[in-house]
Design an enzyme around this catalytic site. Structure first.
Site, PDB file in Angstrom:
ATOM      1  N   ARG A  82       0.830  -1.211   0.000  1.00 35.50           N
ATOM      2  CA  ARG A  82       0.000   0.000   0.000  1.00 35.50           C
ATOM      3  C   ARG A  82       0.866   1.264   0.000  1.00 35.50           C
ATOM      4  O   ARG A  82       0.410   2.343  -0.353  1.00 35.50           O
ATOM      5  CB  ARG A  82      -0.899   0.014   1.251  1.00 35.50           C
ATOM      6  CG  ARG A  82      -1.902  -1.112   1.324  1.00 35.50           C
ATOM      7  CD  ARG A  82      -3.238  -0.639   1.879  1.00 35.50           C
ATOM      8  NE  ARG A  82      -3.219  -0.337   3.296  1.00 35.50           N
ATOM      9  CZ  ARG A  82      -3.691  -1.152   4.239  1.00 35.50           C
ATOM     10  NH1 ARG A  82      -4.208  -2.316   3.889  1.00 35.50           N
ATOM     11  NH2 ARG A  82      -3.669  -0.821   5.498  1.00 35.50           N
ATOM     12  N   ARG A 101       9.965   5.937  -3.028  1.00 34.41           N
ATOM     13  CA  ARG A 101      10.273   6.897  -4.095  1.00 34.41           C
ATOM     14  C   ARG A 101      11.718   7.361  -4.034  1.00 34.41           C
ATOM     15  O   ARG A 101      12.252   7.591  -2.944  1.00 34.41           O
ATOM     16  CB  ARG A 101       9.363   8.124  -3.987  1.00 34.41           C
ATOM     17  CG  ARG A 101       7.881   7.788  -4.107  1.00 34.41           C
ATOM     18  CD  ARG A 101       7.089   9.010  -4.549  1.00 34.41           C
ATOM     19  NE  ARG A 101       5.661   8.723  -4.508  1.00 34.41           N
ATOM     20  CZ  ARG A 101       4.837   9.147  -3.561  1.00 34.41           C
ATOM     21  NH1 ARG A 101       5.284   9.926  -2.598  1.00 34.41           N
ATOM     22  NH2 ARG A 101       3.568   8.828  -3.592  1.00 34.41           N
ATOM     23  N   GLU A 125      -3.209   7.190  18.802  1.00 43.48           N
ATOM     24  CA  GLU A 125      -3.888   5.941  18.411  1.00 43.48           C
ATOM     25  C   GLU A 125      -3.165   4.726  18.963  1.00 43.48           C
ATOM     26  O   GLU A 125      -1.967   4.547  18.718  1.00 43.48           O
ATOM     27  CB  GLU A 125      -3.892   5.807  16.874  1.00 43.48           C
ATOM     28  CG  GLU A 125      -5.072   6.459  16.245  1.00 43.48           C
ATOM     29  CD  GLU A 125      -5.065   6.374  14.726  1.00 43.48           C
ATOM     30  OE1 GLU A 125      -4.747   5.300  14.168  1.00 43.48           O
ATOM     31  OE2 GLU A 125      -5.359   7.412  14.110  1.00 43.48           O
ATOM     32  N   TYR A 185     -10.540  -4.626   3.918  1.00 47.95           N
ATOM     33  CA  TYR A 185     -10.132  -3.251   4.142  1.00 47.95           C
ATOM     34  C   TYR A 185     -10.439  -2.477   2.864  1.00 47.95           C
ATOM     35  O   TYR A 185      -9.882  -2.776   1.805  1.00 47.95           O
ATOM     36  CB  TYR A 185      -8.636  -3.131   4.477  1.00 47.95           C
ATOM     37  CG  TYR A 185      -8.289  -1.678   4.711  1.00 47.95           C
ATOM     38  CD1 TYR A 185      -8.426  -1.115   5.975  1.00 47.95           C
ATOM     39  CD2 TYR A 185      -7.916  -0.842   3.664  1.00 47.95           C
ATOM     40  CE1 TYR A 185      -8.201   0.226   6.192  1.00 47.95           C
ATOM     41  CE2 TYR A 185      -7.693   0.509   3.870  1.00 47.95           C
ATOM     42  CZ  TYR A 185      -7.823   1.031   5.132  1.00 47.95           C
ATOM     43  OH  TYR A 185      -7.612   2.374   5.337  1.00 47.95           O
TER      44      TYR A 185
HETATM   45  P1  FAD Z   1     -18.942   1.756   7.678  1.00 46.88           P
HETATM   46  O1  FAD Z   1     -18.511   3.163   7.536  1.00 46.88           O
HETATM   47  O2  FAD Z   1     -18.303   0.927   8.715  1.00 46.88           O
HETATM   48  O3  FAD Z   1     -20.534   1.755   7.925  1.00 46.88           O
HETATM   49  C1  FAD Z   1     -21.240   0.625   8.384  1.00 46.88           C
HETATM   50  C2  FAD Z   1     -22.342   1.102   9.334  1.00 46.88           C
HETATM   51  O4  FAD Z   1     -23.201  -0.005   9.617  1.00 46.88           O
HETATM   52  C3  FAD Z   1     -21.828   1.596  10.671  1.00 46.88           C
HETATM   53  O5  FAD Z   1     -22.255   2.943  10.886  1.00 46.88           O
HETATM   54  C4  FAD Z   1     -22.458   0.658  11.703  1.00 46.88           C
HETATM   55  O6  FAD Z   1     -22.870   1.308  12.907  1.00 46.88           O
HETATM   56  C5  FAD Z   1     -23.681   0.115  10.952  1.00 46.88           C
HETATM   57  N1  FAD Z   1     -24.109  -1.208  11.401  1.00 46.88           N
HETATM   58  C6  FAD Z   1     -23.367  -2.347  11.384  1.00 46.88           C
HETATM   59  N2  FAD Z   1     -24.107  -3.394  11.808  1.00 46.88           N
HETATM   60  C7  FAD Z   1     -25.351  -2.901  12.120  1.00 46.88           C
HETATM   61  C8  FAD Z   1     -26.557  -3.494  12.584  1.00 46.88           C
HETATM   62  N3  FAD Z   1     -26.655  -4.818  12.806  1.00 46.88           N
HETATM   63  N4  FAD Z   1     -27.643  -2.693  12.794  1.00 46.88           N
HETATM   64  C9  FAD Z   1     -27.568  -1.356  12.562  1.00 46.88           C
HETATM   65  N5  FAD Z   1     -26.445  -0.751  12.079  1.00 46.88           N
HETATM   66  C10 FAD Z   1     -25.354  -1.511  11.856  1.00 46.88           C
HETATM   67  N6  FAD Z   1     -10.486   5.438   3.711  1.00 46.88           N
HETATM   68  C11 FAD Z   1      -9.962   6.395   2.917  1.00 46.88           C
HETATM   69  O7  FAD Z   1     -10.306   6.447   1.730  1.00 46.88           O
HETATM   70  N7  FAD Z   1      -9.075   7.322   3.383  1.00 46.88           N
HETATM   71  C12 FAD Z   1      -8.646   7.326   4.678  1.00 46.88           C
HETATM   72  O8  FAD Z   1      -7.842   8.182   5.070  1.00 46.88           O
HETATM   73  C13 FAD Z   1      -9.169   6.329   5.544  1.00 46.88           C
HETATM   74  N8  FAD Z   1      -8.779   6.293   6.824  1.00 46.88           N
HETATM   75  C14 FAD Z   1      -9.236   5.284   7.622  1.00 46.88           C
HETATM   76  C15 FAD Z   1      -8.767   5.238   8.927  1.00 46.88           C
HETATM   77  C16 FAD Z   1      -9.168   4.211   9.758  1.00 46.88           C
HETATM   78  C17 FAD Z   1      -8.664   4.176  11.172  1.00 46.88           C
HETATM   79  C18 FAD Z   1     -10.024   3.193   9.249  1.00 46.88           C
HETATM   80  C19 FAD Z   1     -10.390   2.011  10.096  1.00 46.88           C
HETATM   81  C20 FAD Z   1     -10.534   3.267   7.971  1.00 46.88           C
HETATM   82  C21 FAD Z   1     -10.135   4.307   7.140  1.00 46.88           C
HETATM   83  N9  FAD Z   1     -10.629   4.424   5.844  1.00 46.88           N
HETATM   84  C22 FAD Z   1     -10.109   5.386   5.019  1.00 46.88           C
HETATM   85  C23 FAD Z   1     -11.662   3.500   5.324  1.00 46.88           C
HETATM   86  C24 FAD Z   1     -13.129   4.010   5.523  1.00 46.88           C
HETATM   87  O9  FAD Z   1     -13.406   4.160   6.896  1.00 46.88           O
HETATM   88  C25 FAD Z   1     -14.091   3.013   4.855  1.00 46.88           C
HETATM   89  O10 FAD Z   1     -13.827   2.960   3.478  1.00 46.88           O
HETATM   90  C26 FAD Z   1     -15.587   3.345   5.002  1.00 46.88           C
HETATM   91  O11 FAD Z   1     -15.934   3.614   6.333  1.00 46.88           O
HETATM   92  C27 FAD Z   1     -16.436   2.181   4.499  1.00 46.88           C
HETATM   93  O12 FAD Z   1     -17.818   2.522   4.530  1.00 46.88           O
HETATM   94  P2  FAD Z   1     -18.947   1.428   4.774  1.00 46.88           P
HETATM   95  O13 FAD Z   1     -20.246   2.117   4.575  1.00 46.88           O
HETATM   96  O14 FAD Z   1     -18.682   0.207   3.978  1.00 46.88           O
HETATM   97  O15 FAD Z   1     -18.779   0.973   6.301  1.00 46.88           O
HETATM   98  N1  UDP Z   2       3.455   1.047   8.176  1.00 49.38           N
HETATM   99  C1  UDP Z   2       4.599   1.034   8.955  1.00 49.38           C
HETATM  100  N2  UDP Z   2       5.129   2.223   9.369  1.00 49.38           N
HETATM  101  C2  UDP Z   2       4.555   3.412   9.087  1.00 49.38           C
HETATM  102  C3  UDP Z   2       3.392   3.421   8.291  1.00 49.38           C
HETATM  103  C4  UDP Z   2       2.872   2.219   7.860  1.00 49.38           C
HETATM  104  O1  UDP Z   2       5.110  -0.021   9.278  1.00 49.38           O
HETATM  105  O2  UDP Z   2       5.071   4.452   9.531  1.00 49.38           O
HETATM  106  C5  UDP Z   2       2.907  -0.264   7.723  1.00 49.38           C
HETATM  107  C6  UDP Z   2       1.839  -0.797   8.691  1.00 49.38           C
HETATM  108  O3  UDP Z   2       1.954  -2.211   8.722  1.00 49.38           O
HETATM  109  C7  UDP Z   2       0.544  -0.381   8.034  1.00 49.38           C
HETATM  110  C8  UDP Z   2       0.884  -0.532   6.543  1.00 49.38           C
HETATM  111  O4  UDP Z   2       2.273  -0.112   6.468  1.00 49.38           O
HETATM  112  O5  UDP Z   2      -0.523  -1.222   8.399  1.00 49.38           O
HETATM  113  C9  UDP Z   2       0.030   0.296   5.607  1.00 49.38           C
HETATM  114  O6  UDP Z   2       0.146   1.660   5.971  1.00 49.38           O
HETATM  115  P1  UDP Z   2      -1.079   2.656   5.854  1.00 49.38           P
HETATM  116  O7  UDP Z   2      -0.597   4.019   6.186  1.00 49.38           O
HETATM  117  O8  UDP Z   2      -1.766   2.424   4.556  1.00 49.38           O
HETATM  118  O9  UDP Z   2      -1.992   2.159   7.061  1.00 49.38           O
HETATM  119  P2  UDP Z   2      -3.483   2.591   7.468  1.00 49.38           P
HETATM  120  O10 UDP Z   2      -3.803   3.895   6.822  1.00 49.38           O
HETATM  121  O11 UDP Z   2      -4.322   1.478   6.960  1.00 49.38           O
HETATM  122  O12 UDP Z   2      -3.451   2.673   8.953  1.00 49.38           O
END
Ligand code: FAD
Ligand code: UDP
Length: 382
Positions: free
Chosen positions: A171, A175, A299, A347
């Site tokens: 991911r 560079r 975090e 993911y």
């Molecule tokens: P979700 O957003 O999880 O929505 C599912 C919903 O279903 C939830 O609100 C939940 O409460 C509800 N639900 C589940 N089961 C039930 C039930 N039985 N009854 C009622 N409600 C229910 N993507 C990016 O593009 N850029 C980023 O920088 C990025 N950062 C992220 C950072 C983190 C820490 C994480 C974990 C993810 C990140 N993502 C990022 C990914 C992003 O969060 C997801 O792509 C997105 O949330 C997916 O949307 P979704 O609708 O599939 O799921």
């Molecule tokens: N990672 C790492 N060091 C860093 C950043 C990322 O080892 O400083 C690794 C880590 O295993 C992470 C993966 O690279 O899960 C992908 O990074 P990304 O930033 O995409 O993670 P996310 O946004 O999913 O937390």
């Protein structure tokens, strides 16, 4: 027809909007008290900063259609994610680029020199990397690997990197120029009014009945079909076991002024218990100077317990075997389609989530037009 959409994140909202626009009645529910799923943003009462409540979210995509679609629902401001990383008492830029390499090795190499230098350091005995560690060692050599990846990855995933798939490392780019943009996609931005506002605009359509604070399990109505974006194992009451997730604990820091001078700093050393600190006002550079206070989150990653928010699907061999069993069970169940990151246990970045939901909408039209049953999955989750 009357449909139920479970989950008001991007996946559910897009499906609901499409069904409503094609003349159907949709009940969309979420057990949370807010819409937008894990992308939820809310202005902080005390500081005024727009907070990303489930961790920082930066929108980036290479898909023009998806970029155009999402911009119909709100203004996106240009934003480039430039991550800093602290390792062994020094600060660098990520992803690994020419500045990182030169600073780390205390050199002033050109792109060509740096490439040759890193090639020399890379482990050439690893011909076909089979896991995260081998992938990193064969690309970077051990110094950069241990400085930036080993400790961080152990903290993030709670296991030795050699047990993880190489796809996780892929991911991140490597560079040999000074480009420190964390992402490689041509379109990148953050919505001016936050993601919740975008999802609210998607849901702003006739025939959509939004019910918040409602669990699907507590519903007793009949629907023509259910679009389920919650966890697939939960739909079946975990009867084949629980699919593993990592969850995050956020420790809030409130202070005056500017805490760290940038949006994200990763902490790569294993002896620092958290993985990164994000300072949310820096995700909105167009307004960050107007806030006297600042809010940051440390975090901490750990294995999700049943009551925790599921964040990162673990997806190792054991989980994949269990997932396959759930897929078979789902395929024998009629009246429900599984979508989104939880429904397919993958993911997914936001842009992929949106692209897949839009593709599902096209398929829904075909099936409803042909009067046939809707598919259990619109994409193979295995
Ligand atoms: P979700 O957003 O999880 O929505 C599912 C919903 O279903 C939830 O609100 C939940 O409460 C509800 N639900 C589940 N089961 C039930 C039930 N039985 N009854 C009622 N409600 C229910 N993507 C990016 O593009 N850029 C980023 O920088 C990025 N950062 C992220 C950072 C983190 C820490 C994480 C974990 C993810 C990140 N993502 C990022 C990914 C992003 O969060 C997801 O792509 C997105 O949330 C997916 O949307 P979704 O609708 O599939 O799921
Ligand atoms: N990672 C790492 N060091 C860093 C950043 C990322 O080892 O400083 C690794 C880590 O295993 C992470 C993966 O690279 O899960 C992908 O990074 P990304 O930033 O995409 O993670 P996310 O946004 O999913 O937390």
């Amino acid at each position: 027809m009357k449909f139920c959409v479970v989950g008001a994140g991007f996946s559910g909202a897009i499906i609901a909007r499409h069904l409503s626009e094609t003349g159907h009645h949709v009940v969309i529910l979420d057990e949370r008290s807010h819409i937008a799923g894990n992308c939820h943003t809310l202005r902080d009462d005390q500081s005024g900063v727009m907070l990303h409540n489930y961790g920082p979210h930066i929108f980036h995509t290479a898909n023009r259609k998806t970029w155009e679609y999402i911009q119909k629902f709100g203004v996106f401001r240009p934003y480039i994610n430039r991550v800093k990383a602290i390792s062994q008492g020094r600060i660098y830029t990520l992803p690994i680029n020419l500045l990182t390499i030169n600073q780390f090795f205390d050199k002033t190499m050109s792109p060509k020199e740096a490439k040759a230098y890193i090639e020399e350091k890379s482990n050439k005995n690893i011909k076909e990397p089979k896991n995260f560690e081998e992938q990193a060692l064969s690309m970077l050599g051990d110094e950069l690997y241990y400085a930036f990846f080993y400790g961080y990855t152990r903290k993030q995933w709670g296991m030795e990197p050699k047990k993880l798939p190489s796809s996780i490392l892929k991911r991140l780019p490597l560079r040999f120029n000074y480009d420190d943009n964390y992402f490689t996609h041509p379109y990148q931005g953050i919505p001016e009014e936050g993601y919740t506002n975008i999802v609210s605009n998607i849901l702003n359509s006739d025939n959509i009945e939004l019910r918040l604070g409602v669990k699907f399990e507590d519903l007793s109505e009949d629907f023509h079909h259910i679009f389920y974006t919650g966890p697939i194992d939960r739909y079946f009451d975990f009867k084949l076991g629980r699919l593993g997730y990592r969850t995050l604990d956020f420790e809030r820091i409130d202070t005056n002024g500017d805490f760290q001078g940038t949006a994200v700093i990763n902490y790569c050393d294993q002896d620092v218990p958290f993985t990164r600190i994000s300072e949310h006002k820096h995700f909105a550079p167009w307004e960050s100077d107007s806030f006297a206070r600042t809010v940051c989150f440390k975090e901490y990653s750990r294995l999700a317990e049943p009551a925790d928010v599921p964040y990162y699907p673990i997806r190792l061999a054991n989980e994949k075997t269990m997932l396959d069993s759930y897929i078979r069970l789902a395929q024998d169940t009629s009246g429900v389609s599984f979508l989104g990151r939880l429904g397919t246990y993958r993911y997914l970045d936001m842009d992929v989530t949106i692209t897949e939901a839009l593709a599902a909408c096209d398929r829904i039209d075909q099936f409803l037009g042909g009067n046939s049953n809707l598919p259990t999955f619109f994409i193979d989750p295995s």
